[in-house]
Design a protein around this motif. Sequence first.
Motif, short mmCIF file in Angstrom:
data_model
loop_
_atom_site.label_atom_id
_atom_site.label_comp_id
_atom_site.label_asym_id
_atom_site.label_seq_id
_atom_site.Cartn_x
_atom_site.Cartn_y
_atom_site.Cartn_z
N ALA A 179 8.11 44.66 -7.03
CA ALA A 179 6.66 44.52 -6.88
C ALA A 179 6.06 45.85 -6.43
O ALA A 179 6.72 46.71 -5.86
CB ALA A 179 6.35 43.42 -5.86
N GLU A 180 4.75 45.98 -6.69
CA GLU A 180 4.06 47.24 -6.38
C GLU A 180 4.07 47.52 -4.89
O GLU A 180 4.18 48.68 -4.47
CB GLU A 180 2.62 47.17 -6.88
N SER A 181 3.98 46.52 -4.07
CA SER A 181 3.96 46.74 -2.63
C SER A 181 5.33 47.11 -2.08
O SER A 181 5.44 47.76 -1.05
CB SER A 181 3.46 45.46 -1.92
N ASP A 182 6.39 46.74 -2.79
CA ASP A 182 7.74 47.04 -2.31
C ASP A 182 8.31 48.34 -2.89
O ASP A 182 9.47 48.70 -2.60
CB ASP A 182 8.69 45.88 -2.68
N VAL A 183 7.51 49.03 -3.72
CA VAL A 183 8.01 50.27 -4.35
C VAL A 183 8.33 51.35 -3.32
O VAL A 183 9.39 51.97 -3.37
CB VAL A 183 6.99 50.78 -5.39
N PRO A 184 7.46 51.62 -2.30
CA PRO A 184 7.81 52.69 -1.33
C PRO A 184 9.11 52.43 -0.59
O PRO A 184 9.92 53.34 -0.41
CB PRO A 184 6.61 52.70 -0.38
N SER A 185 9.31 51.15 -0.16
CA SER A 185 10.54 50.87 0.57
C SER A 185 11.76 50.99 -0.35
O SER A 185 12.84 51.46 0.05
CB SER A 185 10.48 49.47 1.18
N PHE A 186 11.59 50.58 -1.63
CA PHE A 186 12.71 50.68 -2.58
C PHE A 186 13.06 52.16 -2.84
O PHE A 186 14.24 52.53 -2.88
CB PHE A 186 12.31 49.98 -3.89
N LEU A 187 12.02 52.98 -3.00
CA LEU A 187 12.27 54.40 -3.24
C LEU A 187 12.89 55.07 -2.02
O LEU A 187 13.70 56.00 -2.14
CB LEU A 187 10.98 55.13 -3.62
N ALA A 188 12.48 54.63 -0.81
CA ALA A 188 13.05 55.21 0.40
C ALA A 188 14.55 54.96 0.47
O ALA A 188 15.32 55.80 0.94
CB ALA A 188 12.35 54.65 1.62
N GLU A 189 15.00 53.79 -0.02
CA GLU A 189 16.43 53.50 -0.01
C GLU A 189 17.19 54.32 -1.05
O GLU A 189 18.34 54.68 -0.83
CB GLU A 189 16.64 52.00 -0.28
N THR A 190 16.54 54.65 -2.16
CA THR A 190 17.22 55.41 -3.23
C THR A 190 17.25 56.91 -2.94
O THR A 190 18.06 57.63 -3.53
CB THR A 190 16.52 55.17 -4.57
N GLY A 191 16.36 57.39 -2.10
CA GLY A 191 16.32 58.82 -1.81
C GLY A 191 15.34 59.60 -2.67
O GLY A 191 15.23 60.81 -2.51
N TYR A 192 14.64 58.95 -3.58
CA TYR A 192 13.64 59.61 -4.42
C TYR A 192 12.24 59.34 -3.85
O TYR A 192 12.00 58.34 -3.16
CB TYR A 192 13.72 59.11 -5.86
#
Length: 615
Positions: A223-236
């Motif tokens: 989801a759009e709201s969860d994109v920052p947290s997802f990216l923070a876990e990937t390192g990008y």
Amino acid sequence: MGANGSEIDHPVLITECVCNPVQSRSKMGELLFETYGVPSIAFGVDAAFSYKYNQQQGICNRDGLAMCPGFTTTHLIPFVDGEPMYKGCCRTNIGGFHLTDYLKQLLSLKYPYHMGRFTWEKVEDLKMEHCYIAQDYVSEARLFQKGTKEAEEKTRLWQLPWVPPPTEEPPSEEEIARKAAIKEKQGQRLREMAEAKRSSKINELENELHGLEFLLNQLEKVAESDVPSFLAETGYVSRQEIESARNRTTQSLRKAKGEPKSEQTEAERADSSNNEKYSLVNVPDDMLTPEQLIEKKKQLALKSMSEGRQRLKQKRQEAELERERKQQLEEEKRLENPELYLEQLHAKYKDLSEKIDQRKRLKTNGGHTNGNNLSGGVGRGERLNAAQRERMRLLTTAAFDRGKGEDTFGAKDEDWQLYKLMSRDNDDDDEGPDEDDAELARISSRLQDLDPTFVPKLEAGTSQNAEVPRVRPLTQEDFQIVFGVERFRCPEILFNPNWIGVDQVGLDEMAGVSMRRLPFKDESLQSRLTSSILLTGGSSLFPGIVERLEAGIRMIRPCGSPIKIVRALDPVMDAWRGAAAYASGPQFHTQTFSKMDYYEKGEDWLRSYQLKYSL
């Protein structure tokens, strides 16, 4: 003498030079009397002993001259009735030592790279073995100067130790085949290692690409709201960064697999990269925040610089292609008519040289002045190019406007443009000379390749460098010492001592000086003296010295005077033989100076001591 610390119980005969100082006699007497306990001593001249010995052998007469060129000095002693006349003695400070030293200097100057070979002992041997006296020095020197056959026959060679370098034999066919097999085996191993490394890299890039694609697929499902947290876990940081990493990995994988690049793909990649890098350039300003506006200005500046570099790179590539095209055209012209092409190159080189020389003369202040103090070239105004004249005009105008009244320079922005106009580094007039110089260098290089007789013109104020000698293997001739003029130039200083800075007479003039010093002037006596001249001493062994000395004495004596010059039986050992025969005579003890005389009369009695040679 057998002096081993014990006392000596027999008389001692000491040889000395003519007119030896009393100080030397006293020191020798003190040493022999007080240290070795010698009962008595006698002092005699070595040349006199040699003359008396040869007189007993019938070589010379009772009246004559004893000429002794020794090691450090040369003496001449007249003998009258068998006794030396010391008042007529003559001495020159030239001897065998000076000859050896002079020859050593001559060889060291001629062969400085073999200076270590010229030891004193070796030069002494070379002097006694090869040197001779020239009858006429000037004529002998001219023979060697002309290089006649007679000079070649008189030339001697001294071969230094030399070992020829080992010759390398070409390898056999078996050796060549063995080395080729080893080289092929090593190449096969390197190829296998490179292939294994390439396969490993391809696997790593494929795994990385699969991971990035999986990450993008998962990002689509988030989801759009969860994109920052997802990216923070990937390192990008953003989706664009992941896509850029995927594109880079894809290109690296294609390169590793060796797939050809298409121009369209390259252009698309460049456009996408530019769009990602300069994302704010095409966005209107009213849609951006103040921070984004600052970032947009930075992106605009970076984009313009990047485009400028691309244009410069493209311009260089075009210039390179144009240069290659010109070279190809020139090569075609040369193949069609080589003579005409070479003639055109020479003409073009001449025109460019004259053009550059003319420009250099214009930059100087007219060359040399003539007799009327007028310059032979152009003046200051004619030497300036267009850009310099423009700068002078601007300075003159500014100074003229400033002197009209109040100084208001700088009040307007247009005033500061004057500095920009005067500080131009790239003037139009300066581009031409650089191009001319480059073209002249290119034509000169081309002519040196095509015409072996072509010699490039030197620039003003420069000198042509000497050709560097090529390295060649040393041969047997490089280790040969050639004795030419040195053979007779070395002993010539016996007759010309001034050659080595000794302002004294030579051997032939010593006879005239000695006879003039005699207390009585009797022409018959002088004739008897010159009719029995004995040469003794080590330096009298040179071939030709008797003939040369006779010719020299004949020039200073009256015409028809009898002159006879003989060499001693053994010039080196006759002095010892004469002294030994004298010391073994029964009346020798009457000529000695005893220890009692030394203690009673002291050293002063040695001053008047004189040996009687006719017993």
